[in-house]
Scaffold this active site. Structure first.
Site, PDB file in Angstrom:
ATOM      1  N   LYS A 159       3.129   0.129  -0.980  1.00  0.00           N
ATOM      2  CA  LYS A 159       2.663   1.421  -1.504  1.00  0.00           C
ATOM      3  C   LYS A 159       3.855   2.239  -2.004  1.00  0.00           C
ATOM      4  CE  LYS A 159      -1.335   1.234   1.498  1.00  0.00           C
ATOM      5  NZ  LYS A 159      -1.968   1.576   2.783  1.00  0.00           N
ATOM      6  N   GLN A 181      -1.702   5.174   7.860  1.00  0.00           N
ATOM      7  CA  GLN A 181      -1.952   3.730   7.836  1.00  0.00           C
ATOM      8  C   GLN A 181      -2.722   3.302   9.087  1.00  0.00           C
ATOM      9  OE1 GLN A 181      -1.294   1.672   5.260  1.00  0.00           O
ATOM     10  NE2 GLN A 181      -2.179  -0.057   6.363  1.00  0.00           N
ATOM     11  N   ASP A 191      -7.220   8.202   0.736  1.00  0.00           N
ATOM     12  CA  ASP A 191      -7.881   7.002   1.249  1.00  0.00           C
ATOM     13  C   ASP A 191      -9.405   7.115   1.163  1.00  0.00           C
ATOM     14  OD1 ASP A 191      -6.506   4.743   2.136  1.00  0.00           O
ATOM     15  OD2 ASP A 191      -5.778   5.757   3.937  1.00  0.00           O
TER      16      ASP A 191
HETATM   17  N1  GUN Z   1      -5.448  -0.512   6.727  1.00  0.00           N
HETATM   18  C1  GUN Z   1      -6.057  -1.513   6.029  1.00  0.00           C
HETATM   19  N2  GUN Z   1      -6.497  -1.058   4.821  1.00  0.00           N
HETATM   20  C2  GUN Z   1      -6.158   0.244   4.775  1.00  0.00           C
HETATM   21  C3  GUN Z   1      -6.352   1.260   3.780  1.00  0.00           C
HETATM   22  O1  GUN Z   1      -6.933   1.046   2.715  1.00  0.00           O
HETATM   23  N3  GUN Z   1      -5.859   2.484   4.098  1.00  0.00           N
HETATM   24  C4  GUN Z   1      -5.236   2.746   5.282  1.00  0.00           C
HETATM   25  N4  GUN Z   1      -4.803   3.985   5.507  1.00  0.00           N
HETATM   26  N5  GUN Z   1      -5.048   1.845   6.218  1.00  0.00           N
HETATM   27  C5  GUN Z   1      -5.512   0.597   5.962  1.00  0.00           C
END
Ligand code: GUN
Length: 282
Positions: free
Chosen positions: A53, A97, A120
Site C-alpha cells: 500500500k 490493517q 476501507d
Molecule cells: N486485511 C485483509 N484485507 C484487508 C483490507 O482490505 N483492509 C484492511 N484494513 N485489512 C485487511
C-alpha cells in the site's frame, strides 16, 4: 474451454494512470492526498500488504504514513492514533490493517474512524449505506472484483452469483454489490449443506474462503466466471482459494493469484483515498 484471464496487473496499471492524473490535478490546487495506515503487531502477511500500500502511494504521489505499533498495544493507544489522524486535515484516508491482535476491539476501533476518512469502507455508516444502495465508500476488495467483471464486459444482470465466504471484508459487501447489479446472489459459508450443489449452479463464482485450492474443478459449472479472492502462501509460493490449473480448463474467465484481485484491492484503496481527498478539497 480454456478460460480467459482477468488480469489484475493490467487493470490496476490502467487505473493507476488515471489516478495519477487526479492526484496531479489536486496537487496543482495545492492539495496532496494523504493516507495513514495503522499496523498493530508483526503478522508477516499484514506487513507485506501494508508495504505494498505504501509503495502504491509513492508511485501516485500520495503522502502516506504507516504507524507501526507493537502487538501488545492497548485499545487506548490505538484509539488515540485514530483520533489524531481524524483531526489531521492532511490525512484523507485512515486504514487499520486487519486482523488486529485478539485483545483489541476492532469493531470499536473501526467505528471511531470518521466515515469520510474510512477508505476501507468498513465503518458502520459506510457498510450500512452500501446495504441500502446509497452513495458510500465501498470496501476495496469487492469493489476491485466487481470492477474486473465490468471492465471485461461480463454480464451480471440476471446471473446466478455464488459467493463462498461471508466476511465483512469481502463476502457480505460482494453480495450487496452483485445484488445491486441485479444478480441472483447466494452466500455460502462453513455451515452450508452441500456446498457443491450451490457452486455448480454459479454463473459467477467468488471464492473468499482462505483455504488454498478449496474450489476444485468438479465444483464449477462449464463456462462459469471464477473470481479468486484468496491469497495463501503454500511452500513459500502464493496461491488462491481456487485450483487454478484445473478450474481454468472449465471456466470462461478466471482471476489468477498473484496478479488478480489482490492488485485491484490496492488500486481501489488508492481510488478511495483520492476520492476522499477530492471531496475534502472542495
Ligand atoms: N486485511 C485483509 N484485507 C484487508 C483490507 O482490505 N483492509 C484492511 N484494513 N485489512 C485487511
Amino acid at each position: 474451454m480454456a478460460a480467459r484471464l482477468l488480469d489484475g496487473k493490467i487493470m490496476a496499471a490502467e487505473l493507476e494512470e488515471n489516478l495519477k492524473v487526479r492526484v496531479d490535478a489536486l496537487k496543482e490546487k495545492g492539495y496532496t492526498p494523504g493516507l495513514t495506515v495503522i499496523l498493530v503487531g508483526e503478522d508477516p502477511a499484514s506487513q507485506t500488504y501494508v508495504n505494498n500500500k505504501g509503495k502504491a502511494c509513492d508511485r501516485l504521489g500520495i503522502a502516506s504514513t504507516t504507524i507501526r505499533m507493537p502487538a501488545d498495544t492497548t485499545q487506548e493507544v490505538l484509539e488515540a492514533a485514530i483520533e489524531e489522524a481524524n483531526a489531521d486535515p492532511a490525512v484523507n484516508g485512515i486504514l487499520v490493517q486487519l486482523p488486529l491482535p485478539k485483545h483489541l476491539d476492532g469493531d470499536r476501533a473501526l467505528s471511531l474512524i470518521l466515515p469520510q476518512k474510512d477508505v476501507d469502507g468498513f465503518h458502520d455508516i459506510n457498510a450500512g449505506r452500501l446495504s441500502r444502495g446509497l452513495d458510500c465508500v465501498v470496501a476495496c476488495t469487492p469493489k476491485g472484483a466487481l470492477y474486473m467483471l465490468k471492465s471485461a464486459g461480463i454480464d451480471i444482470s440476471g446471473k446466478e452469483a455464488v459467493i463462498v465466504g461471508r466476511s465483512n471484508i469481502v463476502g457480505k459487501p460482494m453480495a450487496l454489490l452483485l445484488l445491486q447489479e441485479n444478480a441472483t446472489v447466494t452466500v455460502c459459508h462453513s455451515r452450508t449443506a452441500d456446498l457443491k450443489a450451490h457452486t455448480k449452479r454459479a454463473d459467477i463464482l467468488v471464492a473468499a474462503i482462505g483455504v488454498p485450492k478449496f474450489i476444485t474443478a468438479d465444483m464449477v459449472k462449464d463456462g462459469a466466471v471464477v473470481v479468486d479472492v484468496g491469497i495463501n502462501r503454500v511452500d513459500g509460493k502464493l496461491c488462491g482459494d481456487v485450483d487454478f490449473e484445473e478450474v481454468a480448463k472449465k471456466a470462461s474467465y478466471i482471476t489468477p493469484v498473484p496478479g488478480g484481485v489482490g492488485k485491484m484491492t490496492i488500486a481501489m484503496l488508492m481510488d478511495n483515498t483520492v476520492a476522499a481527498a477530492e471531496k475534502a478539497a472542495k
